[in-house]
Design a protein around this motif. Structure first.
Motif, PDB file in Angstrom:
ATOM      1  N   GLU A  38       0.833  -1.207   0.000  1.00 47.11           N
ATOM      2  CA  GLU A  38       0.000   0.000   0.000  1.00 47.11           C
ATOM      3  C   GLU A  38       0.866   1.254   0.000  1.00 47.11           C
ATOM      4  OE1 GLU A  38      -2.860  -0.191   3.192  1.00 47.11           O
ATOM      5  OE2 GLU A  38      -3.540  -2.184   2.564  1.00 47.11           O
ATOM      6  N   PHE A  39       1.952   1.246   0.773  1.00 52.80           N
ATOM      7  CA  PHE A  39       2.877   2.381   0.781  1.00 52.80           C
ATOM      8  C   PHE A  39       3.550   2.533  -0.580  1.00 52.80           C
ATOM      9  CE2 PHE A  39       3.269   1.611   5.539  1.00 52.80           C
ATOM     10  CZ  PHE A  39       2.540   2.734   5.891  1.00 52.80           C
ATOM     11  N   LEU A  40       3.925   1.407  -1.192  1.00 51.96           N
ATOM     12  CA  LEU A  40       4.550   1.467  -2.514  1.00 51.96           C
ATOM     13  C   LEU A  40       3.583   2.046  -3.541  1.00 51.96           C
ATOM     14  CD1 LEU A  40       6.462  -1.935  -2.717  1.00 51.96           C
ATOM     15  CD2 LEU A  40       7.483   0.339  -2.729  1.00 51.96           C
ATOM     16  N   THR A  41       2.349   1.574  -3.517  1.00 51.48           N
ATOM     17  CA  THR A  41       1.337   2.044  -4.460  1.00 51.48           C
ATOM     18  C   THR A  41       1.076   3.538  -4.286  1.00 51.48           C
ATOM     19  OG1 THR A  41       0.331  -0.145  -4.435  1.00 51.48           O
ATOM     20  CG2 THR A  41      -1.012   1.643  -5.298  1.00 51.48           C
ATOM     21  N   ALA A  42       1.087   3.998  -3.043  1.00 53.93           N
ATOM     22  CA  ALA A  42       0.854   5.413  -2.736  1.00 53.93           C
ATOM     23  C   ALA A  42       2.119   6.261  -2.927  1.00 53.93           C
ATOM     24  CB  ALA A  42       0.350   5.563  -1.311  1.00 53.93           C
TER      25      ALA A  42
END
Length: 161
Positions: free
Chosen positions: A50-54
């Motif tokens: 989720e952090f990577l996607t954001a």
């Protein structure tokens, strides 16, 4: 280094050997991820994703490094750190993580793994190194248009024209 950090004083050679053996055996035990730890690491990876996607690179790196500290052979977490470092434009820093992914995957390495390693080389204008990695990717995926295109670009940039 461990000894200095933890201020251990050795009073006898046998005691030093016991501590040294404990450290070595403990390190070896941590090198392999146990099945329960792998499940936990996979769950943690979902939150890191989720952090990577954001594109929250620092949070992603912190989360992914915590996964690797528990499961050093977690391929997705290792790749994720390389991806996050690329996002931060730390191309030199990304290279060892993409190399580690290739090492971890061994005989199951994929074309995308070599392509991921080629990208930071290309960003650093190390075109010969990037070309070499795209050539390895091309062997595994001879019909992949993206690999073929990038191989052609690196072939030209490296002066092989």
């Amino acid at each position: 280094m461990f000894i200095r950090r933890h201020n251990i004083a050795f009073r006898s050679i046998p005691g030093a050997l016991v501590v040294l053996m404990t450290l070595l055996l403990g390190t070896a035990a941590l090198a392999e991820c146990q099945p329960g730890q792998m499940q936990e690491a996979n769950l943690a990876y979902k939150s890191a994703l989720e952090f990577l996607t954001a594109r929250k690179w620092d949070q992603a790196i912190a989360r992914l490094q915590s996964i690797i500290s528990v499961c050093p052979e977690h391929v997705e977490a290792t790749r994720g750190i390389g991806t996050a470092l690329m996002g931060k434009k730390d191309y030199e820093g990304a290279i060892p993580y993409f190399q580690k992914v290739i090492e971890l995957r061994g005989s199951e390495v994929q074309a995308g793994d070599y392509a991921n390693l080629a990208r930071p080389y290309a960003k650093l204008k190390k075109y010969k190194e990037a070309r070499a990695e795209f050539m390895k990717a091309q062997i595994l995926a001879p019909d992949d248009c993206g690999v073929l295109f990038n191989l052609g670009v690196m072939h030209y940039a490296a002066g092989y024209h």
